[in-house]
Scaffold this motif. Structure first.
Motif, PDB file in Angstrom:
ATOM      1  N   ARG A  40       0.833  -1.211   0.000  1.00 33.25           N
ATOM      2  CA  ARG A  40       0.000   0.000   0.000  1.00 33.25           C
ATOM      3  C   ARG A  40       0.866   1.258   0.000  1.00 33.25           C
ATOM      4  O   ARG A  40       0.542   2.250  -0.665  1.00 33.25           O
ATOM      5  N   PHE A  43       1.964   1.880  -3.443  1.00 31.38           N
ATOM      6  CA  PHE A  43       0.838   2.440  -4.194  1.00 31.38           C
ATOM      7  C   PHE A  43       0.713   3.937  -3.916  1.00 31.38           C
ATOM      8  O   PHE A  43       0.593   4.755  -4.839  1.00 31.38           O
ATOM      9  N   ILE A  44       0.761   4.312  -2.632  1.00 32.13           N
ATOM     10  CA  ILE A  44       0.631   5.714  -2.253  1.00 32.13           C
ATOM     11  C   ILE A  44       1.759   6.542  -2.856  1.00 32.13           C
ATOM     12  O   ILE A  44       1.524   7.596  -3.462  1.00 32.13           O
ATOM     13  N   HIS A  47       1.532   7.045  -6.707  1.00 29.41           N
ATOM     14  CA  HIS A  47       0.466   7.908  -7.215  1.00 29.41           C
ATOM     15  C   HIS A  47       0.395   9.264  -6.534  1.00 29.41           C
ATOM     16  O   HIS A  47      -0.425  10.099  -6.919  1.00 29.41           O
ATOM     17  N   LEU A  64      -6.635   9.723  -2.485  1.00 27.01           N
ATOM     18  CA  LEU A  64      -5.569   8.755  -2.721  1.00 27.01           C
ATOM     19  C   LEU A  64      -5.520   7.709  -1.613  1.00 27.01           C
ATOM     20  O   LEU A  64      -5.398   6.511  -1.884  1.00 27.01           O
ATOM     21  N   SER A  68      -6.111   3.750  -1.994  1.00 29.96           N
ATOM     22  CA  SER A  68      -5.085   2.787  -1.595  1.00 29.96           C
ATOM     23  C   SER A  68      -5.678   1.691  -0.711  1.00 29.96           C
ATOM     24  O   SER A  68      -5.293   0.528  -0.803  1.00 29.96           O
ATOM     25  N   TRP A  71      -7.795  -0.582  -2.980  1.00 28.59           N
ATOM     26  CA  TRP A  71      -6.888  -1.420  -3.763  1.00 28.59           C
ATOM     27  C   TRP A  71      -6.304  -2.544  -2.915  1.00 28.59           C
ATOM     28  O   TRP A  71      -6.289  -3.710  -3.313  1.00 28.59           O
ATOM     29  N   ALA A  72      -5.851  -2.195  -1.705  1.00 31.72           N
ATOM     30  CA  ALA A  72      -5.255  -3.211  -0.826  1.00 31.72           C
ATOM     31  C   ALA A  72      -6.299  -4.240  -0.387  1.00 31.72           C
ATOM     32  O   ALA A  72      -6.002  -5.447  -0.345  1.00 31.72           O
ATOM     33  N   HIS A  90      -6.236   4.508 -11.571  1.00 34.56           N
ATOM     34  CA  HIS A  90      -5.332   4.226 -10.461  1.00 34.56           C
ATOM     35  C   HIS A  90      -5.640   2.904  -9.776  1.00 34.56           C
ATOM     36  O   HIS A  90      -4.896   2.463  -8.932  1.00 34.56           O
ATOM     37  N   THR A  96       1.631  -1.580  -8.642  1.00 35.66           N
ATOM     38  CA  THR A  96       2.933  -1.704  -7.989  1.00 35.66           C
ATOM     39  C   THR A  96       3.759  -2.820  -8.614  1.00 35.66           C
ATOM     40  O   THR A  96       4.774  -3.208  -8.089  1.00 35.66           O
TER      41      THR A  96
END
Length: 103
Positions: A40, A43-44, A47, A64, A68, A71-72, A90, A96
């Motif tokens: 994560r 990812f952060i 982006h 964001l 994240s 997504w996680a 995104h 990643t």
């Protein structure tokens, strides 16, 4: 002295990476495993330039951080989401460079 300039450039780069990681660390959830947090955080950080808060305080960083987490949760827990969120450029397990995609 070329070696000294190269060493200084490397030190500056490492310092920047440390600062970015320290910045992201404040957003870690107490329940995240090291593996989940690492993914994560990547990812952060990947982006973050696209989600800088505008001067008027539009809250893009919050967006964001929310993405994240979505997504996680999708990647590690298999949670499903509505198609609209998945259409976001995104939201991708390849964001990643790792992960699997369900569906």
């Amino acid at each position: 002295m070329v070696g000294g300039e190269a060493a200084a450039a490397v030190e500056e780069l490492v310092s920047g990476v440390r600062q970015a990681a320290d910045f992201a660390e404040q957003f870690r959830s107490y329940s995240e495993s090291e593996k989940q947090w690492k993914a994560r955080m990547e990812f952060i950080l990947r982006h973050l330039p696209d989600f800088r808060d505008p001067p008027d305080g539009g809250g893009r960083l919050d967006q964001l951080l929310s993405l994240s987490m979505v997504w996680a949760n999708h990647l590690f827990l298999g949670c499903s989401i509505k198609v609209k969120a998945e259409d976001s450029s995104h939201f991708s397990t390849s964001a990643t460079g790792s992960g699997r995609r369900r569906g």
